[in-house]
Design a protein around this motif. Sequence first.
Motif, short mmCIF file in Angstrom:
data_model
loop_
_atom_site.label_atom_id
_atom_site.label_comp_id
_atom_site.label_asym_id
_atom_site.label_seq_id
_atom_site.Cartn_x
_atom_site.Cartn_y
_atom_site.Cartn_z
N ALA A 1 0.83 -1.21 0.00
CA ALA A 1 0.00 0.00 0.00
C ALA A 1 0.86 1.26 0.00
N VAL A 2 1.93 1.27 0.80
CA VAL A 2 2.84 2.42 0.83
C VAL A 2 3.52 2.58 -0.53
N ASP A 3 3.93 1.47 -1.12
CA ASP A 3 4.56 1.53 -2.45
C ASP A 3 3.65 2.18 -3.49
N GLY A 4 2.35 1.93 -3.38
CA GLY A 4 1.40 2.46 -4.36
C GLY A 4 0.83 3.83 -4.01
N TRP A 5 1.15 4.33 -2.82
CA TRP A 5 0.58 5.59 -2.36
C TRP A 5 1.24 6.76 -3.09
N GLU A 6 0.45 7.76 -3.49
CA GLU A 6 0.99 8.92 -4.20
C GLU A 6 0.74 10.23 -3.46
N GLY A 7 0.07 10.19 -2.32
CA GLY A 7 -0.23 11.41 -1.57
C GLY A 7 0.85 11.71 -0.54
N ARG A 8 0.49 12.61 0.41
CA ARG A 8 1.41 12.95 1.49
C ARG A 8 1.81 11.68 2.23
N GLY A 9 3.06 11.60 2.61
CA GLY A 9 3.56 10.44 3.31
C GLY A 9 4.12 9.38 2.38
N ALA A 10 3.97 9.59 1.08
CA ALA A 10 4.50 8.62 0.12
C ALA A 10 6.01 8.49 0.30
N ARG A 11 6.48 7.28 0.15
CA ARG A 11 7.91 7.03 0.33
C ARG A 11 8.27 5.72 -0.34
N GLU A 12 9.39 5.72 -1.00
CA GLU A 12 9.89 4.50 -1.63
C GLU A 12 10.84 3.79 -0.68
N GLY A 13 10.94 2.49 -0.85
CA GLY A 13 11.96 1.74 -0.13
C GLY A 13 11.60 1.25 1.25
N VAL A 14 10.36 1.39 1.68
CA VAL A 14 9.96 0.82 2.97
C VAL A 14 9.88 -0.69 2.79
N THR A 15 10.53 -1.43 3.66
CA THR A 15 10.56 -2.89 3.55
C THR A 15 9.83 -3.53 4.74
N VAL A 16 9.54 -4.80 4.61
CA VAL A 16 8.95 -5.56 5.71
C VAL A 16 9.90 -5.51 6.92
N ALA A 17 11.19 -5.63 6.67
CA ALA A 17 12.17 -5.57 7.76
C ALA A 17 12.11 -4.22 8.47
N HIS A 18 11.96 -3.12 7.71
CA HIS A 18 11.83 -1.79 8.33
C HIS A 18 10.61 -1.74 9.23
N LEU A 19 9.49 -2.28 8.74
CA LEU A 19 8.25 -2.24 9.52
C LEU A 19 8.36 -3.07 10.80
N LEU A 20 8.94 -4.24 10.69
CA LEU A 20 9.11 -5.09 11.87
C LEU A 20 10.06 -4.46 12.88
N SER A 21 11.11 -3.83 12.39
CA SER A 21 12.06 -3.15 13.27
C SER A 21 11.39 -1.96 13.96
N TYR A 22 10.60 -1.22 13.21
CA TYR A 22 9.85 -0.09 13.76
C TYR A 22 8.92 -0.56 14.88
N HIS A 23 8.19 -1.65 14.64
CA HIS A 23 7.28 -2.18 15.65
C HIS A 23 8.05 -2.62 16.89
N SER A 24 9.19 -3.23 16.68
CA SER A 24 10.02 -3.64 17.81
C SER A 24 10.40 -2.43 18.66
#
Length: 149
Positions: free
Chosen positions: A107-130
């Motif tokens: 969803a983030v990869d396909g987002w074109e509005g505010r907050g759009a960002r390339e390169g977010v990975t599953v590992a980034h998300l899991l690390s963020y949650h940690s």
Amino acid sequence: VGDALSGRSGEKLLSPITSKGDTFFVRHHADATDTEVLIIALFIVLLEPSAEDTAEWAAGLAPLAAQAADEQAGWATAAAPAGYYDPFQRLIDDKWHKETCEAVKKAVDGWEGRGAREGVTVAHLLSYHSGLNKHPDHGGLGGEPPRKR
């Protein structure tokens, strides 16, 4: 929540902090970046058990967020109604499964509005949650506690 992230009528609900560099969040900062807002909203939409309850919660959140944006440091989080923080707390407490992270990443990869960002990975998300789990009393990501309001 959708209008707030789309950049239309709820534009001021998004954080003025734009994520930059190698990460989508700012460590040691109590306020979320625009990409964090997008990611948190996507996880809440995916993980909350009832779409109807989530829509009702989001509709009630929008006026509070607009008021908080107007008043900024003067806004008291204590003014939030009962249950205001429940979806956020569940998001922090619940396990983030790889499949859910993949859906958010897509969803983030396909987002074109505010907050759009390339390169977010599953590992980034899991690390963020940690990080959210390890430091819930300090703004989530180790650092400054949330500002007192």
